[in-house]
Design a protein around this motif. Structure first.
Motif, PDB file in Angstrom:
ATOM      1  N   ARG A   1     -11.877  -2.772   4.237  1.00 48.62           N
ATOM      2  CA  ARG A   1     -10.508  -3.259   4.408  1.00 48.62           C
ATOM      3  C   ARG A   1      -9.555  -2.868   3.292  1.00 48.62           C
ATOM      4  NH1 ARG A   1     -10.605  -9.397   6.965  1.00 48.62           N
ATOM      5  NH2 ARG A   1     -11.615  -8.823   8.956  1.00 48.62           N
ATOM      6  N   VAL A   2     -10.100  -2.442   2.159  1.00 47.92           N
ATOM      7  CA  VAL A   2      -9.239  -2.097   1.018  1.00 47.92           C
ATOM      8  C   VAL A   2      -9.242  -0.594   0.775  1.00 47.92           C
ATOM      9  CG1 VAL A   2      -8.812  -2.457  -1.442  1.00 47.92           C
ATOM     10  CG2 VAL A   2      -9.627  -4.354  -0.029  1.00 47.92           C
ATOM     11  N   LEU A   3     -10.410  -0.011   0.583  1.00 45.88           N
ATOM     12  CA  LEU A   3     -10.479   1.422   0.292  1.00 45.88           C
ATOM     13  C   LEU A   3     -10.244   2.269   1.538  1.00 45.88           C
ATOM     14  CD1 LEU A   3     -13.508   1.572  -2.184  1.00 45.88           C
ATOM     15  CD2 LEU A   3     -11.061   1.491  -2.701  1.00 45.88           C
TER      16      LEU A   3
ATOM     17  N   LYS B   1      -7.564 -11.551  -2.850  1.00 48.23           N
ATOM     18  CA  LYS B   1      -8.462 -11.569  -1.698  1.00 48.23           C
ATOM     19  C   LYS B   1      -7.736 -12.048  -0.444  1.00 48.23           C
ATOM     20  CE  LYS B   1     -12.709 -12.299  -4.359  1.00 48.23           C
ATOM     21  NZ  LYS B   1     -13.788 -13.268  -4.703  1.00 48.23           N
ATOM     22  N   VAL B   2      -6.912 -13.064  -0.599  1.00 50.49           N
ATOM     23  CA  VAL B   2      -6.136 -13.553   0.540  1.00 50.49           C
ATOM     24  C   VAL B   2      -5.140 -12.497   0.995  1.00 50.49           C
ATOM     25  CG1 VAL B   2      -4.433 -15.270   1.258  1.00 50.49           C
ATOM     26  CG2 VAL B   2      -6.420 -15.979  -0.062  1.00 50.49           C
ATOM     27  N   PHE B   3      -4.486 -11.856   0.034  1.00 50.82           N
ATOM     28  CA  PHE B   3      -3.484 -10.839   0.364  1.00 50.82           C
ATOM     29  C   PHE B   3      -4.111  -9.638   1.062  1.00 50.82           C
ATOM     30  CE2 PHE B   3      -1.331  -6.890  -0.976  1.00 50.82           C
ATOM     31  CZ  PHE B   3      -0.108  -7.088  -0.347  1.00 50.82           C
ATOM     32  N   LEU B   4      -5.270  -9.198   0.592  1.00 53.71           N
ATOM     33  CA  LEU B   4      -5.933  -8.019   1.150  1.00 53.71           C
ATOM     34  C   LEU B   4      -6.803  -8.347   2.358  1.00 53.71           C
ATOM     35  CD1 LEU B   4      -6.998  -6.286  -2.186  1.00 53.71           C
ATOM     36  CD2 LEU B   4      -5.079  -5.656  -0.709  1.00 53.71           C
ATOM     37  N   GLY B   5      -7.045  -9.626   2.606  1.00 54.47           N
ATOM     38  CA  GLY B   5      -7.876 -10.009   3.745  1.00 54.47           C
ATOM     39  C   GLY B   5      -9.359  -9.833   3.488  1.00 54.47           C
ATOM     40  N   VAL B   6      -9.779 -10.017   2.256  1.00 61.90           N
ATOM     41  CA  VAL B   6     -11.186  -9.854   1.901  1.00 61.90           C
ATOM     42  C   VAL B   6     -11.925 -11.168   2.145  1.00 61.90           C
ATOM     43  CG1 VAL B   6     -12.805  -9.385   0.030  1.00 61.90           C
ATOM     44  CG2 VAL B   6     -10.683  -8.067   0.215  1.00 61.90           C
ATOM     45  N   GLU B   7     -12.897 -11.147   3.060  1.00 64.25           N
ATOM     46  CA  GLU B   7     -13.684 -12.329   3.370  1.00 64.25           C
ATOM     47  C   GLU B   7     -15.141 -12.182   2.934  1.00 64.25           C
ATOM     48  OE1 GLU B   7     -13.246 -13.589   7.407  1.00 64.25           O
ATOM     49  OE2 GLU B   7     -11.176 -12.891   7.523  1.00 64.25           O
ATOM     50  N   LYS B   8     -15.604 -10.959   2.755  1.00 61.47           N
ATOM     51  CA  LYS B   8     -16.948 -10.720   2.260  1.00 61.47           C
ATOM     52  C   LYS B   8     -16.941  -9.441   1.438  1.00 61.47           C
ATOM     53  CE  LYS B   8     -18.215  -8.719   6.740  1.00 61.47           C
ATOM     54  NZ  LYS B   8     -19.169  -8.787   7.862  1.00 61.47           N
TER      55      LYS B   8
ATOM     56  N   SER C   1       0.827  -1.203   0.000  1.00 54.61           N
ATOM     57  CA  SER C   1       0.000   0.000   0.000  1.00 54.61           C
ATOM     58  C   SER C   1       0.863   1.256   0.000  1.00 54.61           C
ATOM     59  CB  SER C   1      -0.927   0.001   1.225  1.00 54.61           C
ATOM     60  OG  SER C   1      -1.811  -1.105   1.188  1.00 54.61           O
ATOM     61  N   PHE C   2       1.942   1.229   0.769  1.00 58.77           N
ATOM     62  CA  PHE C   2       2.866   2.365   0.798  1.00 58.77           C
ATOM     63  C   PHE C   2       3.446   2.625  -0.590  1.00 58.77           C
ATOM     64  CE2 PHE C   2       7.394   3.502   0.988  1.00 58.77           C
ATOM     65  CZ  PHE C   2       7.302   4.775   1.522  1.00 58.77           C
ATOM     66  N   CYS C   3       3.919   1.553  -1.244  1.00 64.74           N
ATOM     67  CA  CYS C   3       4.491   1.714  -2.590  1.00 64.74           C
ATOM     68  C   CYS C   3       3.452   2.212  -3.577  1.00 64.74           C
ATOM     69  CB  CYS C   3       5.067   0.380  -3.073  1.00 64.74           C
ATOM     70  SG  CYS C   3       6.535  -0.183  -2.189  1.00 64.74           S
ATOM     71  N   LEU C   4       2.235   1.677  -3.494  1.00 59.72           N
ATOM     72  CA  LEU C   4       1.186   2.055  -4.437  1.00 59.72           C
ATOM     73  C   LEU C   4       0.800   3.521  -4.285  1.00 59.72           C
ATOM     74  CD1 LEU C   4      -0.948   1.355  -6.567  1.00 59.72           C
ATOM     75  CD2 LEU C   4      -2.445   0.617  -4.693  1.00 59.72           C
ATOM     76  N   PHE C   5       0.515   3.947  -3.050  1.00 56.62           N
ATOM     77  CA  PHE C   5       0.064   5.322  -2.844  1.00 56.62           C
ATOM     78  C   PHE C   5       1.203   6.324  -3.021  1.00 56.62           C
ATOM     79  CE2 PHE C   5      -3.271   3.049  -0.356  1.00 56.62           C
ATOM     80  CZ  PHE C   5      -4.341   3.423  -1.156  1.00 56.62           C
ATOM     81  N   MET C   6       2.424   5.922  -2.713  1.00 54.09           N
ATOM     82  CA  MET C   6       3.564   6.798  -2.973  1.00 54.09           C
ATOM     83  C   MET C   6       3.749   6.994  -4.473  1.00 54.09           C
ATOM     84  SD  MET C   6       6.026   8.647  -1.780  1.00 54.09           S
ATOM     85  CE  MET C   6       6.371   8.148  -0.093  1.00 54.09           C
ATOM     86  N   THR C   7       3.582   5.929  -5.237  1.00 52.15           N
ATOM     87  CA  THR C   7       3.680   6.033  -6.693  1.00 52.15           C
ATOM     88  C   THR C   7       2.588   6.945  -7.249  1.00 52.15           C
ATOM     89  OG1 THR C   7       4.633   3.814  -6.872  1.00 52.15           O
ATOM     90  CG2 THR C   7       3.632   4.744  -8.854  1.00 52.15           C
ATOM     91  N   LEU C   8       1.346   6.754  -6.777  1.00 52.46           N
ATOM     92  CA  LEU C   8       0.245   7.596  -7.240  1.00 52.46           C
ATOM     93  C   LEU C   8       0.479   9.060  -6.881  1.00 52.46           C
ATOM     94  CD1 LEU C   8      -2.844   5.352  -6.360  1.00 52.46           C
ATOM     95  CD2 LEU C   8      -1.755   5.689  -8.590  1.00 52.46           C
ATOM     96  N   GLY C   9       1.016   9.309  -5.675  1.00 52.99           N
ATOM     97  CA  GLY C   9       1.307  10.675  -5.273  1.00 52.99           C
ATOM     98  C   GLY C   9       2.380  11.315  -6.139  1.00 52.99           C
ATOM     99  N   CYS C  10       3.426  10.539  -6.453  1.00 52.46           N
ATOM    100  CA  CYS C  10       4.495  11.069  -7.306  1.00 52.46           C
ATOM    101  C   CYS C  10       3.991  11.346  -8.712  1.00 52.46           C
ATOM    102  CB  CYS C  10       5.660  10.081  -7.339  1.00 52.46           C
ATOM    103  SG  CYS C  10       6.612   9.980  -5.804  1.00 52.46           S
TER     104      CYS C  10
END
Length: 226
Positions: free
Chosen positions: A199-201, A185-192, A44-53
């Motif tokens: 849990r994601v947004l 889903k497993v990586f993000l912990g999505v169960e429903k 998440s850090f890498c993703l949002f840092m990339t989007l910010g840059c």
């Protein structure tokens, strides 16, 4: 069993599905190992840092061009400054102060503050653009690994296993690959379904599946992670 001990930190707490290649490359600026319990935060850090840059680079493009053109204009002004020559008796009677040339030049039309502001804008744009490209490549690479149900070390292990079994005429299948969607889903912990929002947004401190030491080698049930 996929637990590994991080060699860079001699602690039992570093056991758990270590992203060992990541540890080597990012420990200098994260000051921490990346494993089972913080892998999601790292991505998440890498993703949002990339989007910010990328956002700063795109939105600051016109500022960068204006600052660059202004510095070029200042440079030409320095080269084309009009001067008043001092000749003849002026030189003999010491009209010019010590160390000054034979020309009296007027003050520049810009200030030191203006020049530093333009340089700072250029530095900001170049920095965000280069970091966005480099960190974006790292983020894409980890996204590919997550889609395959692998970590950096797993990729090397799976590659060797494929080569070893290929020599026997067999095909190797990653036992921890549950399919692209289920891997995420497993990586993000999505169960429903609601977890895609909670849990994601939205920020969430939920723990990932499992303890990071043992994993189910069977595909995830479709009714478990909708």
């Amino acid at each position: 069993m996929t637990g590994r001990l991080c060699r860079s930190v001699k602690s039992a707490s570093c056991l758990n599905q270590q992203e060992h290649t990541t540890v080597v490359s990012v420990i200098a600026w994260l000051n921490n190992c990346v494993g089972h319990f913080n892998h999601r935060y790292f991505f998440s850090f890498c993703l949002f840092m990339t989007l910010g840059c990328v956002y700063c680079s795109i939105s600051g493009r016109n500022l960068f061009l204006d600052a660059y053109n202004s510095l070029e204009r200042f440079k030409h002004l320095d080269l084309e400054k009009p001067g008043i020559p001092v000749t003849g008796m002026g030189l003999l009677i010491g009209l010019l102060p010590s160390g000054q040339t034979n020309f009296h030049t007027p003050a520049p039309s810009y200030t030191f503050k203006e020049r530093m502001i333009h340089k700072s804008i250029i530095y900001m744009w170049v920095l965000t653009s280069t970091v966005g490209v480099a960190l974006g490549a790292l983020t894409v690479w980890h996204a590919v690994l997550i889609s395959r149900g692998e970590t950096s070390i797993d990729r090397h292990i799976n590659k060797k296993e494929r080569q070893r079994l290929a020599a026997w005429g067999k095909v190797y299948r990653n036992p921890f690959n549950y399919g692209k969607l289920n891997n995420w889903k497993v990586f993000l912990g999505v169960e429903k379904r609601s977890h895609w929002v909670t849990r994601v947004l939205l920020p969430s401190g939920h723990l990932p599946f499992g303890d990071g030491l043992t994993w189910d080698i069977f595909p995830v049930r479709k009714d478990l992670t909708p």
